[in-house]
Write a protein that holds these residues in place. Sequence first.
Motif, short mmCIF file in Angstrom:
data_model
loop_
_atom_site.label_atom_id
_atom_site.label_comp_id
_atom_site.label_asym_id
_atom_site.label_seq_id
_atom_site.Cartn_x
_atom_site.Cartn_y
_atom_site.Cartn_z
N GLU A 39 -53.54 11.56 -19.11
CA GLU A 39 -54.43 10.57 -18.50
C GLU A 39 -53.61 9.54 -17.74
N ASN A 40 -53.66 9.62 -16.43
CA ASN A 40 -52.95 8.65 -15.58
C ASN A 40 -51.50 8.43 -16.01
N CYS B 284 -47.81 7.84 -15.96
CA CYS B 284 -46.80 7.34 -15.02
C CYS B 284 -45.47 7.35 -15.76
N LYS C 54 -46.48 9.52 -10.94
CA LYS C 54 -47.47 8.52 -10.55
C LYS C 54 -48.88 9.03 -10.85
N ASN C 55 -49.52 8.43 -11.82
CA ASN C 55 -50.92 8.73 -12.11
C ASN C 55 -51.24 10.21 -12.21
N SER D 197 -52.94 13.21 -13.96
CA SER D 197 -54.01 13.50 -14.91
C SER D 197 -54.35 14.98 -14.85
N GLY E 89 -50.25 5.05 -18.83
CA GLY E 89 -51.18 6.12 -19.13
C GLY E 89 -50.91 6.73 -20.49
N THR F 244 -46.78 13.19 -7.68
CA THR F 244 -48.23 13.20 -7.82
C THR F 244 -48.71 14.65 -7.79
#
Lengths: 278, 259
Positions: free
Chosen positions: A5-6, A8, A19-20, A22, A57, A212
């Motif tokens: 979950e998100n 980082c 970066k983020n 999920s 996260g 990402t």
Amino acid sequence: MILAENVCYTYRNGNNVLKNISFEIKKGEFIAIIGSNGSGKTTLLKHFNGLLKPTGGKMLVNGMDTRKTKTSRLAKYVGFLFQNPDHQIFCSTVYDEIAFGLKNISTRREDIRQRVKKAAEKLGLESLLDSNPLTLSKGQRQRVAFASILALETDIIVLDEPTKGQDYIESIKIMDTVRELNEQGKTIIMVTHDMELAALYAKRIIVLRNGTIHLDGRTESVMASPEILASSGLKPPQIYMLSYMFRKYGLFWNVHTVEDMFRQLLAHLEGSKNVSIG
Amino acid sequence: MSAFVEYIPGNSIFHRLNPITKILWTFSVMIVCFLTENPLAVLSVFIVNLVIAATGNIIRQMYPILRGLLVFCTILSLCQVFFIKEGTVVLYALPWFRLGPVTDRGIRLCVLISLRMLSTASTVPILLMTTPMSDIITAMTEKLRLPYKYSLMLTIALKFIPSFIDEMNQVMQAQMSRGYNSDTKNPFRKFLIIIPLAIPLLITSIQKSRLLAISMEVRGFGSGKRSCYKDCSMGNADYIAIIIMASFVLAGIAAALIT
Ligand SMILES: Nc1ncnc2c1ncn2[C@@H]1O[C@H](COP(=O)(O)OP(=O)(O)O)[C@@H](O)[C@H]1O
Ligand SMILES: [Mg+2]
């Protein structure tokens, strides 16, 4: 099984690598993580068994928050094969090396013997159990390292470029073993640079770009988007490229193997002997 | 790795000085700091060091080193200050019982020693952060006639430290992934526990050094006389810097002789 979950991650030197991120990984999936060098693949993998803890996260493995769980405990659920086998081999026999992890997770003695043998058989190391790992070839050492992970019989197996430095036959052997494990219900997550192998074995592909998630989907659909892959510095296997080009000419073939391509092409040619393609 | 002193590219005056000048600088700082007994003089040397670090844009990287030195000096001073009996007592560690007397001479001496330590120990990191190692080596072999093999050995050893730490992390992570747990209460296990880390580390290090030796050999290392492509001649700034340093050193010697 695994829920990110998100997530980082920033290394201590300030290097913001993930970066983020999920995603969810379900039991029994076979996932290949691809991306150019430095895109953060290894960094992401190390989150699955808590070697790295998300700096932002959350990462849940089997419902456990990796930030609150020790790697040595997660080792019961997640097997992790590193790129370089020499970073872990230290015993004087292959047997002891494979048994090391089992002793760590306090397996019963009779179980150890049996599980070591089983893992060694899977990777064709039965005859080498008494050899010194240091006298073996690089490919064999890689298999010893792999066997020591297999012996842990974890539900999740994480592989960081398992076929790097192996020749074609060896790669196929390793990948066939991995596929077999997956068919037995194990969840496989592997990083690879080999697009052919990713296409051939993985069912789902996650493309990382600069930390990402660039693409995440079924292997066929990810590989069928060469333009998007190209922007990540990747190129799908030739058979997908060919299929893609045919599609561009209005020939809606969605084929992923040479045999299928050959059969469809043949059928097409027989059906329209006088029409030239393109 | 970030925790280590490494070259930080820059274009300050100090960056551009000849490595020899900078090496001479570290020596002159040392001589001046140990010749003078005056804390203020040593303090000004230290301030000059800080100014050099500031102009070289390496204050941020110097910060952890300075903090470490400061902690070290404080501990050292605390250990020492109670044992100096000369001079007049200015305060007590435990004033209610008049225990642990501290004299003015004691404080002065501890401050002096700490300042000497800060000044002399901060020069080496400044030197290493503003000068590429290869330049130091070249200068030492070309100007100071140090045999190349020895200077190279030095470079490789220094370069090896960060990669050794990286390697150590890798090994640690690989073993932890196999359930290896490094915190145990049992003292016997505590000893055994380093084996899974030490052996792979040793083996990969040997592999690495062998690879390095081969790669140097195939590129003609040790085949005869060497040439050098870097220009390591001194510039005007170097001569000016050397004259300034020499005058300070001479002044220091003179002052020491007079008192
Ligand atoms: N220990 C570390 N400290 C700082 N930065 C790191 C560290 N390990 C990797 N990196 C950086 O993180 C980025 C991603 O690395 P990595 O996850 O190994 O990429 P990949 O496996 O996709 O090639 C790279 O830019 C790398 O330099
Ligand atoms: Mg990697």
